[in-house]
Scaffold this active site. Structure first.
Site, mmCIF file in Angstrom:
data_model
loop_
_atom_site.group_PDB
_atom_site.id
_atom_site.type_symbol
_atom_site.label_atom_id
_atom_site.label_comp_id
_atom_site.label_asym_id
_atom_site.label_seq_id
_atom_site.Cartn_x
_atom_site.Cartn_y
_atom_site.Cartn_z
ATOM 1 N N GLU A 1 -50.489 -2.094 -3.075
ATOM 2 C CA GLU A 1 -51.896 -1.691 -3.179
ATOM 3 C C GLU A 1 -52.857 -2.534 -2.362
ATOM 4 O O GLU A 1 -54.030 -2.176 -2.227
ATOM 5 C CB GLU A 1 -52.347 -1.673 -4.649
ATOM 6 C CG GLU A 1 -52.527 -3.034 -5.293
ATOM 7 C CD GLU A 1 -51.260 -3.575 -5.918
ATOM 8 O OE1 GLU A 1 -51.343 -4.584 -6.633
ATOM 9 O OE2 GLU A 1 -50.176 -2.976 -5.699
ATOM 10 N N SER B 1 -52.976 7.540 -4.960
ATOM 11 C CA SER B 1 -54.359 7.855 -5.302
ATOM 12 C C SER B 1 -54.623 9.355 -5.144
ATOM 13 O O SER B 1 -55.348 9.954 -5.945
ATOM 14 C CB SER B 1 -55.322 7.055 -4.416
ATOM 15 O OG SER B 1 -55.211 5.676 -4.656
ATOM 16 N N HIS C 1 -50.694 -4.834 -9.021
ATOM 17 C CA HIS C 1 -51.952 -4.767 -9.785
ATOM 18 C C HIS C 1 -52.125 -6.021 -10.645
ATOM 19 O O HIS C 1 -52.193 -5.966 -11.877
ATOM 20 C CB HIS C 1 -51.972 -3.507 -10.664
ATOM 21 C CG HIS C 1 -51.859 -2.227 -9.893
ATOM 22 N ND1 HIS C 1 -52.854 -1.759 -9.072
ATOM 23 C CD2 HIS C 1 -50.846 -1.324 -9.809
ATOM 24 C CE1 HIS C 1 -52.484 -0.606 -8.516
ATOM 25 N NE2 HIS C 1 -51.258 -0.332 -8.941
ATOM 26 N N VAL D 1 -63.013 4.412 -9.119
ATOM 27 C CA VAL D 1 -63.564 3.317 -8.315
ATOM 28 C C VAL D 1 -62.489 2.271 -8.050
ATOM 29 O O VAL D 1 -61.549 2.106 -8.821
ATOM 30 C CB VAL D 1 -64.774 2.659 -9.012
ATOM 31 C CG1 VAL D 1 -65.907 3.656 -9.139
ATOM 32 C CG2 VAL D 1 -64.390 2.109 -10.379
ATOM 33 N N LEU D 2 -62.643 1.555 -6.939
ATOM 34 C CA LEU D 2 -61.638 0.564 -6.551
ATOM 35 C C LEU D 2 -62.281 -0.525 -5.715
ATOM 36 O O LEU D 2 -63.044 -0.245 -4.783
ATOM 37 C CB LEU D 2 -60.523 1.226 -5.728
ATOM 38 C CG LEU D 2 -59.476 0.281 -5.124
ATOM 39 C CD1 LEU D 2 -58.588 -0.282 -6.223
ATOM 40 C CD2 LEU D 2 -58.653 0.986 -4.062
ATOM 41 N N ASN E 1 -49.667 4.914 -15.199
ATOM 42 C CA ASN E 1 -48.775 5.352 -14.112
ATOM 43 C C ASN E 1 -48.798 6.876 -14.037
ATOM 44 O O ASN E 1 -47.772 7.544 -14.147
ATOM 45 C CB ASN E 1 -47.348 4.822 -14.303
ATOM 46 C CG ASN E 1 -46.699 5.286 -15.596
ATOM 47 O OD1 ASN E 1 -47.372 5.469 -16.609
ATOM 48 N ND2 ASN E 1 -45.389 5.479 -15.580
ATOM 49 N N ALA F 1 -58.767 4.300 -12.709
ATOM 50 C CA ALA F 1 -58.830 2.891 -12.304
ATOM 51 C C ALA F 1 -58.140 1.961 -13.290
ATOM 52 O O ALA F 1 -58.203 0.742 -13.132
ATOM 53 C CB ALA F 1 -60.290 2.472 -12.125
ATOM 54 N N ILE F 2 -57.470 2.505 -14.298
ATOM 55 C CA ILE F 2 -56.901 1.679 -15.363
ATOM 56 C C ILE F 2 -55.849 0.696 -14.841
ATOM 57 O O ILE F 2 -55.662 -0.389 -15.412
ATOM 58 C CB ILE F 2 -56.312 2.567 -16.495
ATOM 59 C CG1 ILE F 2 -56.057 1.746 -17.767
ATOM 60 C CG2 ILE F 2 -55.071 3.297 -16.025
ATOM 61 C CD1 ILE F 2 -57.292 1.167 -18.398
ATOM 62 N N ASP F 3 -55.164 1.025 -13.733
ATOM 63 C CA ASP F 3 -54.207 0.083 -13.146
ATOM 64 C C ASP F 3 -54.866 -1.237 -12.773
ATOM 65 O O ASP F 3 -54.211 -2.280 -12.744
ATOM 66 C CB ASP F 3 -53.569 0.679 -11.889
ATOM 67 C CG ASP F 3 -52.277 1.429 -12.192
ATOM 68 O OD1 ASP F 3 -51.683 1.172 -13.255
ATOM 69 O OD2 ASP F 3 -51.870 2.268 -11.373
ATOM 70 N N SER G 1 -75.221 5.743 -6.253
ATOM 71 C CA SER G 1 -74.994 5.071 -7.533
ATOM 72 C C SER G 1 -76.071 4.038 -7.835
ATOM 73 O O SER G 1 -76.268 3.081 -7.082
ATOM 74 C CB SER G 1 -73.625 4.387 -7.522
ATOM 75 O OG SER G 1 -73.384 3.744 -8.760
ATOM 76 N N LYS H 1 -43.177 0.512 -9.766
ATOM 77 C CA LYS H 1 -44.140 -0.121 -10.666
ATOM 78 C C LYS H 1 -43.902 -1.615 -10.776
ATOM 79 O O LYS H 1 -42.835 -2.124 -10.443
ATOM 80 C CB LYS H 1 -44.076 0.523 -12.053
ATOM 81 C CG LYS H 1 -44.671 1.915 -12.103
ATOM 82 C CD LYS H 1 -46.102 1.966 -11.573
ATOM 83 C CE LYS H 1 -47.102 1.240 -12.467
ATOM 84 N NZ LYS H 1 -48.472 1.245 -11.872
ATOM 85 N N ARG I 1 -40.175 7.650 -11.121
ATOM 86 C CA ARG I 1 -40.085 7.460 -9.678
ATOM 87 C C ARG I 1 -38.984 6.441 -9.352
ATOM 88 O O ARG I 1 -38.448 5.784 -10.238
ATOM 89 C CB ARG I 1 -41.437 6.974 -9.130
ATOM 90 C CG ARG I 1 -42.532 8.030 -9.154
ATOM 91 C CD ARG I 1 -43.887 7.462 -8.803
ATOM 92 N NE ARG I 1 -44.438 6.618 -9.882
ATOM 93 C CZ ARG I 1 -45.617 6.006 -9.814
ATOM 94 N NH1 ARG I 1 -46.351 6.111 -8.725
ATOM 95 N NH2 ARG I 1 -46.041 5.275 -10.830
ATOM 96 N N TYR J 1 -45.677 -1.977 -6.285
ATOM 97 C CA TYR J 1 -47.034 -2.110 -6.809
ATOM 98 C C TYR J 1 -47.065 -3.260 -7.804
ATOM 99 O O TYR J 1 -46.138 -3.438 -8.600
ATOM 100 C CB TYR J 1 -47.472 -0.826 -7.526
ATOM 101 C CG TYR J 1 -47.793 0.328 -6.614
ATOM 102 C CD1 TYR J 1 -48.867 0.278 -5.737
ATOM 103 C CD2 TYR J 1 -47.011 1.488 -6.638
ATOM 104 C CE1 TYR J 1 -49.158 1.329 -4.890
ATOM 105 C CE2 TYR J 1 -47.296 2.551 -5.796
ATOM 106 C CZ TYR J 1 -48.372 2.463 -4.923
ATOM 107 O OH TYR J 1 -48.650 3.520 -4.090
#
Length: 372
Positions: A118, A134, A96, A239-240, A300, A268-270, A220, A75, A15, A94
């Site tokens: 984000e 997302s 994170h 999830v976030l 990514n 959600a690994i970011d 949940s 990134k 990107r 971004y």
């Protein structure tokens, strides 16, 4: 303002921070843009297209960082890029930060003003600069999961939608937000048996109104998570908690008891991942196996479809970039509380409460920091 766009250097990241169309808009506002040579190659944008849009094409990232007042990226800056940041420079990308203490320390040390896509908010309470990626990652997660379920790639050897007379795969989606909704869209189209789990009754109701009986929605709880994750063929982690590290919903013990050959795609690994056994991977080496469970944790994911991702991202980042350039970062951030929510680091201090709490830093109020 002089705006710089370096070529992305993260593993298999294609990107680019600004498209030629975005460069033209910034140029119309009287700003100068410099773009590193071949920065747009991954989206099919040649150097000549940037030149035609009004940018100057330069040879190195070092020149970009040395000259530009604002750096626009996609990134988080890698270590070599962070070393080039300087005091007072604006970084718009971004970040994170919550699961990345090393990057956080470097950004604080740089003295730069660091705005994270984000955590920018909207009047309706959403995350408008995160949402496009997302959506892409949610859709890609089902493609990736279906691929990983094939036996040659370590999976159970299941076709996600089955065939007449053979059951489809059970797909469990953790989170009914943007990632979960777009993952569900693709999974429904592929004919999977879908179970969506969320801890918000409002999100579950919204999901039901959207998808009806084509999916199953579950509130949940620890019992619900354990039951459905252990029965799953494919789990999507979507999830976030804005700005904060993702909660670890899938424990290592649960992974041990999952079906051999089942798959976890941790979108959600970011933000650190929602599974205790998750660790970041790359497009070059996207998966690994723990206790016979395939983990896909590419940090990514949207970089794999850079053209779609870049244009979708620029649609939402460009208005803020114009505002930052037109008004100057201080005034733009003071005028817009939603943009100000994106300010994570300023003048060596952490200005995002979730990042400060997760990493043990003192929180600095952004308005006071900008007014000082």
């Amino acid at each position: 303002m002089l705006i710089g766009v370096p070529k992305e250097i993260k593993n298999h990241e294609y990107r680019v921070g600004l498209t030629p169309t975005s460069v033209r808009e910034l140029s119309k506002h009287g700003h100068e843009v410099i773009v590193e040579s071949d920065a747009g190659r991954g989206i099919g944008a040649a150097n000549a297209q940037y030149s035609d849009a009004g940018a100057s094409v330069v040879d190195t990232a070092e020149e970009i960082f040395a000259r530009a007042e604002m750096i626009v990226k996609v990134k988080e800056p890698q270590a070599t890029e962070r070393a080039l940041l300087r005091e007072g420079q604006v970084l718009y990308t971004y970040l994170h930060l919550a699961p990345d203490p090393e990057q956080t320390r470097d950004l604080m040390k740089s003295g730069a003003t660091c705005i994270a896509y984000e955590t920018v908010t909207s009047p309706l309470g959403g995350l408008p600069l995160l949402a496009p990626m997302s959506k892409v990652a949610g859709r890609m997660s089902i493609q990736a999961g279906a691929y990983c379920l094939e036996h040659p790639h370590g999976g159970l050897g299941m076709l996600l939608g089955g065939v007449p007379g053979v059951d489809p795969a059970k797909v469990v989606v953790l989170g009914a937000g943007v990632v979960g909704t777009h993952a569900t869209h693709i999974a429904v189209g592929m004919g999977a048996d879908i179970w969506v789990i969320d801890n918000s009754s409002i999100a579950i109701e919204r999901h039901w109104q959207h998808f009806g009986r084509s999916t199953n929605s579950v509130f949940s709880t620890a019992d619900a998570l354990e039951k459905h994750v252990l029965e799953a063929d494919l789990v999507i982690g979507g999830v976030l908690i804005p700005g904060a590290e993702a909660p670890k919903l899938i424990t290592a013990e649960m992974v041990k008891n999952m079906k051999p050959g089942s798959v976890i795609v941790d979108v959600a690994i970011d933000q650190g991942g929602c599974c205790e056994t998750s660790r970041p991977t790359t497009h070059e080496s996207p998966t690994y196996v723990v206790d016979d469970v395939v983990h896909y944790c590419v940090a990514n994911m949207p970089g794999g479809v850079p053209r779609t991702s870049t244009f979708a991202l620029n649609n939402v980042t460009l208005p803020f970039a114009i505002d930052l350039a037109d008004k100057g970062p201080r005034q733009a951030l003071l005028d817009d509380a939603h943009l100000r929510n994106g300010l994570n680091v300023h003048a060596g201090r952490i200005t995002c409460r979730e990042v400060a709490d997760d990493l043990g830093y003192e929180y600095a109020d952004p308005v006071r920091m900008l007014d000082s």
